[in-house]
Design a protein around this motif. Structure first.
Motif, PDB file in Angstrom:
ATOM      1  N   ILE A 189       0.867   7.816 -18.942  1.00 10.86           N
ATOM      2  CA  ILE A 189      -0.466   8.421 -18.942  1.00 10.86           C
ATOM      3  C   ILE A 189      -1.519   7.384 -18.558  1.00 10.86           C
ATOM      4  CG2 ILE A 189      -2.254   9.397 -20.439  1.00 10.86           C
ATOM      5  CD1 ILE A 189      -0.019  10.959 -21.839  1.00 10.86           C
ATOM      6  N   LEU A 190      -1.389   6.175 -19.082  1.00  8.16           N
ATOM      7  CA  LEU A 190      -2.332   5.115 -18.710  1.00  8.16           C
ATOM      8  C   LEU A 190      -2.215   4.754 -17.233  1.00  8.16           C
ATOM      9  CD1 LEU A 190      -2.194   2.744 -21.804  1.00  8.16           C
ATOM     10  CD2 LEU A 190      -4.089   4.205 -21.072  1.00  8.16           C
ATOM     11  N   LEU A 191      -1.003   4.749 -16.718  1.00 11.12           N
ATOM     12  CA  LEU A 191      -0.802   4.464 -15.295  1.00 11.12           C
ATOM     13  C   LEU A 191      -1.413   5.562 -14.429  1.00 11.12           C
ATOM     14  CD1 LEU A 191       0.523   2.457 -13.351  1.00 11.12           C
ATOM     15  CD2 LEU A 191       2.566   3.874 -13.449  1.00 11.12           C
ATOM     16  N   ALA A 192      -1.230   6.809 -14.808  1.00 14.11           N
ATOM     17  CA  ALA A 192      -1.830   7.924 -14.065  1.00 14.11           C
ATOM     18  C   ALA A 192      -3.348   7.857 -14.126  1.00 14.11           C
ATOM     19  CB  ALA A 192      -1.328   9.255 -14.615  1.00 14.11           C
ATOM     20  N   ARG A 217       0.835  -1.196   0.000  1.00 10.61           N
ATOM     21  CA  ARG A 217       0.000   0.000   0.000  1.00 10.61           C
ATOM     22  C   ARG A 217       0.873   1.250   0.000  1.00 10.61           C
ATOM     23  NH1 ARG A 217      -3.264   0.074   4.934  1.00 10.61           N
ATOM     24  NH2 ARG A 217      -3.320  -2.125   4.459  1.00 10.61           N
ATOM     25  N   GLN A 218       1.982   1.206   0.740  1.00  9.24           N
ATOM     26  CA  GLN A 218       2.905   2.339   0.785  1.00  9.24           C
ATOM     27  C   GLN A 218       3.566   2.569  -0.575  1.00  9.24           C
ATOM     28  OE1 GLN A 218       5.746   1.692   3.855  1.00  9.24           O
ATOM     29  NE2 GLN A 218       5.313   3.623   4.839  1.00  9.24           N
ATOM     30  N   MET A 219       3.949   1.496  -1.251  1.00 10.13           N
ATOM     31  CA  MET A 219       4.553   1.620  -2.580  1.00 10.13           C
ATOM     32  C   MET A 219       3.562   2.235  -3.571  1.00 10.13           C
ATOM     33  SD  MET A 219       7.653   0.790  -2.436  1.00 10.13           S
ATOM     34  CE  MET A 219       8.078   0.567  -4.135  1.00 10.13           C
ATOM     35  N   LYS A 220       2.296   1.868  -3.461  1.00  6.27           N
ATOM     36  CA  LYS A 220       1.281   2.443  -4.338  1.00  6.27           C
ATOM     37  C   LYS A 220       1.144   3.948  -4.089  1.00  6.27           C
ATOM     38  CE  LYS A 220      -3.588   2.318  -5.439  1.00  6.27           C
ATOM     39  NZ  LYS A 220      -4.906   1.873  -5.020  1.00  6.27           N
ATOM     40  N   ASP A 221       1.117   4.340  -2.833  1.00  4.65           N
ATOM     41  CA  ASP A 221       1.008   5.762  -2.503  1.00  4.65           C
ATOM     42  C   ASP A 221       2.211   6.556  -2.998  1.00  4.65           C
ATOM     43  OD1 ASP A 221      -1.397   5.256  -1.283  1.00  4.65           O
ATOM     44  OD2 ASP A 221      -0.558   5.142   0.744  1.00  4.65           O
ATOM     45  N   ILE A 222       3.392   5.980  -2.893  1.00  6.80           N
ATOM     46  CA  ILE A 222       4.597   6.651  -3.372  1.00  6.80           C
ATOM     47  C   ILE A 222       4.582   6.771  -4.891  1.00  6.80           C
ATOM     48  CG2 ILE A 222       7.100   6.409  -3.598  1.00  6.80           C
ATOM     49  CD1 ILE A 222       7.054   5.227  -0.755  1.00  6.80           C
ATOM     50  N   SER A 223       4.171   5.718  -5.571  1.00  4.34           N
ATOM     51  CA  SER A 223       4.159   5.757  -7.037  1.00  4.34           C
ATOM     52  C   SER A 223       3.118   6.746  -7.571  1.00  4.34           C
ATOM     53  CB  SER A 223       3.931   4.364  -7.610  1.00  4.34           C
ATOM     54  OG  SER A 223       2.673   3.866  -7.222  1.00  4.34           O
ATOM     55  N   ILE A 224       2.030   6.923  -6.853  1.00  2.00           N
ATOM     56  CA  ILE A 224       1.023   7.907  -7.264  1.00  2.00           C
ATOM     57  C   ILE A 224       1.633   9.308  -7.267  1.00  2.00           C
ATOM     58  CG2 ILE A 224      -1.100   9.057  -6.507  1.00  2.00           C
ATOM     59  CD1 ILE A 224      -2.117   6.318  -5.622  1.00  2.00           C
ATOM     60  N   GLN A 225       2.490   9.587  -6.279  1.00  2.00           N
ATOM     61  CA  GLN A 225       3.104  10.918  -6.182  1.00  2.00           C
ATOM     62  C   GLN A 225       4.110  11.177  -7.299  1.00  2.00           C
ATOM     63  OE1 GLN A 225       4.818  11.170  -2.311  1.00  2.00           O
ATOM     64  NE2 GLN A 225       2.841  11.269  -1.273  1.00  2.00           N
ATOM     65  N   PHE A 226       4.727  10.133  -7.842  1.00  2.00           N
ATOM     66  CA  PHE A 226       5.773  10.320  -8.841  1.00  2.00           C
ATOM     67  C   PHE A 226       5.289  10.194 -10.278  1.00  2.00           C
ATOM     68  CE2 PHE A 226       8.559   9.358  -5.235  1.00  2.00           C
ATOM     69  CZ  PHE A 226       9.434  10.420  -5.358  1.00  2.00           C
ATOM     70  N   VAL A 227       4.107   9.637 -10.499  1.00  2.00           N
ATOM     71  CA  VAL A 227       3.656   9.379 -11.869  1.00  2.00           C
ATOM     72  C   VAL A 227       3.356  10.677 -12.629  1.00  2.00           C
ATOM     73  CG1 VAL A 227       1.350   8.794 -12.785  1.00  2.00           C
ATOM     74  CG2 VAL A 227       2.888   7.029 -12.128  1.00  2.00           C
ATOM     75  N   ILE A 228       2.717  11.632 -12.012  1.00  2.00           N
ATOM     76  CA  ILE A 228       2.348  12.877 -12.702  1.00  2.00           C
ATOM     77  C   ILE A 228       3.581  13.709 -13.071  1.00  2.00           C
ATOM     78  CG2 ILE A 228       1.052  15.037 -12.510  1.00  2.00           C
ATOM     79  CD1 ILE A 228      -0.712  12.592 -12.924  1.00  2.00           C
ATOM     80  N   PRO A 229       4.526  13.957 -12.156  1.00  2.00           N
ATOM     81  CA  PRO A 229       5.729  14.710 -12.567  1.00  2.00           C
ATOM     82  C   PRO A 229       6.546  13.983 -13.636  1.00  2.00           C
ATOM     83  CG  PRO A 229       5.548  14.723 -10.192  1.00  2.00           C
ATOM     84  CD  PRO A 229       4.509  13.787 -10.696  1.00  2.00           C
ATOM     85  N   LEU A 279       5.617   7.519 -22.671  1.00  2.00           N
ATOM     86  CA  LEU A 279       4.638   8.549 -22.303  1.00  2.00           C
ATOM     87  C   LEU A 279       3.234   7.967 -22.269  1.00  2.00           C
ATOM     88  CD1 LEU A 279       3.987  11.488 -21.642  1.00  2.00           C
ATOM     89  CD2 LEU A 279       3.849  11.921 -24.101  1.00  2.00           C
ATOM     90  N   ALA A 280       2.887   7.143 -23.230  1.00  2.00           N
ATOM     91  CA  ALA A 280       1.563   6.517 -23.242  1.00  2.00           C
ATOM     92  C   ALA A 280       1.374   5.622 -22.019  1.00  2.00           C
ATOM     93  CB  ALA A 280       1.375   5.722 -24.530  1.00  2.00           C
ATOM     94  N   SER A 298       5.307  12.030 -15.915  1.00  2.00           N
ATOM     95  CA  SER A 298       4.548  12.181 -17.160  1.00  2.00           C
ATOM     96  C   SER A 298       4.791  13.552 -17.787  1.00  2.00           C
ATOM     97  CB  SER A 298       3.053  11.997 -16.908  1.00  2.00           C
ATOM     98  OG  SER A 298       2.773  10.718 -16.437  1.00  2.00           O
ATOM     99  N   ILE A 299       4.829  14.573 -16.963  1.00  2.00           N
ATOM    100  CA  ILE A 299       5.081  15.928 -17.473  1.00  2.00           C
ATOM    101  C   ILE A 299       6.479  16.021 -18.064  1.00  2.00           C
ATOM    102  CG2 ILE A 299       5.347  18.340 -16.786  1.00  2.00           C
ATOM    103  CD1 ILE A 299       3.085  17.809 -14.737  1.00  2.00           C
ATOM    104  N   PHE A 300       7.467  15.507 -17.332  1.00  2.00           N
ATOM    105  CA  PHE A 300       8.836  15.522 -17.836  1.00  2.00           C
ATOM    106  C   PHE A 300       8.948  14.736 -19.136  1.00  2.00           C
ATOM    107  CE2 PHE A 300      12.933  13.318 -18.099  1.00  2.00           C
ATOM    108  CZ  PHE A 300      13.772  14.402 -18.250  1.00  2.00           C
ATOM    109  N   GLN A 301       8.313  13.564 -19.189  1.00  2.00           N
ATOM    110  CA  GLN A 301       8.381  12.732 -20.384  1.00  2.00           C
ATOM    111  C   GLN A 301       7.646  13.402 -21.551  1.00  2.00           C
ATOM    112  OE1 GLN A 301      10.302  10.131 -20.576  1.00  2.00           O
ATOM    113  NE2 GLN A 301       9.825   9.862 -22.720  1.00  2.00           N
TER     114      GLN A 301
END
Length: 63
Positions: free
Chosen positions: A52-55, A15-27, A48-49, A29-32
């Protein structure tokens, strides 16, 4: 038939890994997205696709 995963039965570290990955996916995606606009390669477009699908999956709570 597939069982739905109960979020309360999931181990704490998962659950902690999921919460951490949620915080990093959007930045990421923007960088990519910026990188794909500047230096478009096939790998960058697919990455990038996938990001975006993960986010989208996190936002719609598919995962």
């Amino acid at each position: 038939m597939r069982r739905k995963i109960n979020p309360y039965n999931v181990q704490n570290w998962l659950r902690q890994m999921k919460d951490i990955s949620i915080q990093f996916v959007i930045p990421l995606s923007i960088f990519q997205g910026i990188r794909t606009i500047l230096f478009p390669t096939t790998f960058d477009v697919f990455l990038l696709a996938a990001l975006i699908l993960l986010a989208l999956a996190f936002q719609l709570e598919w995962l």
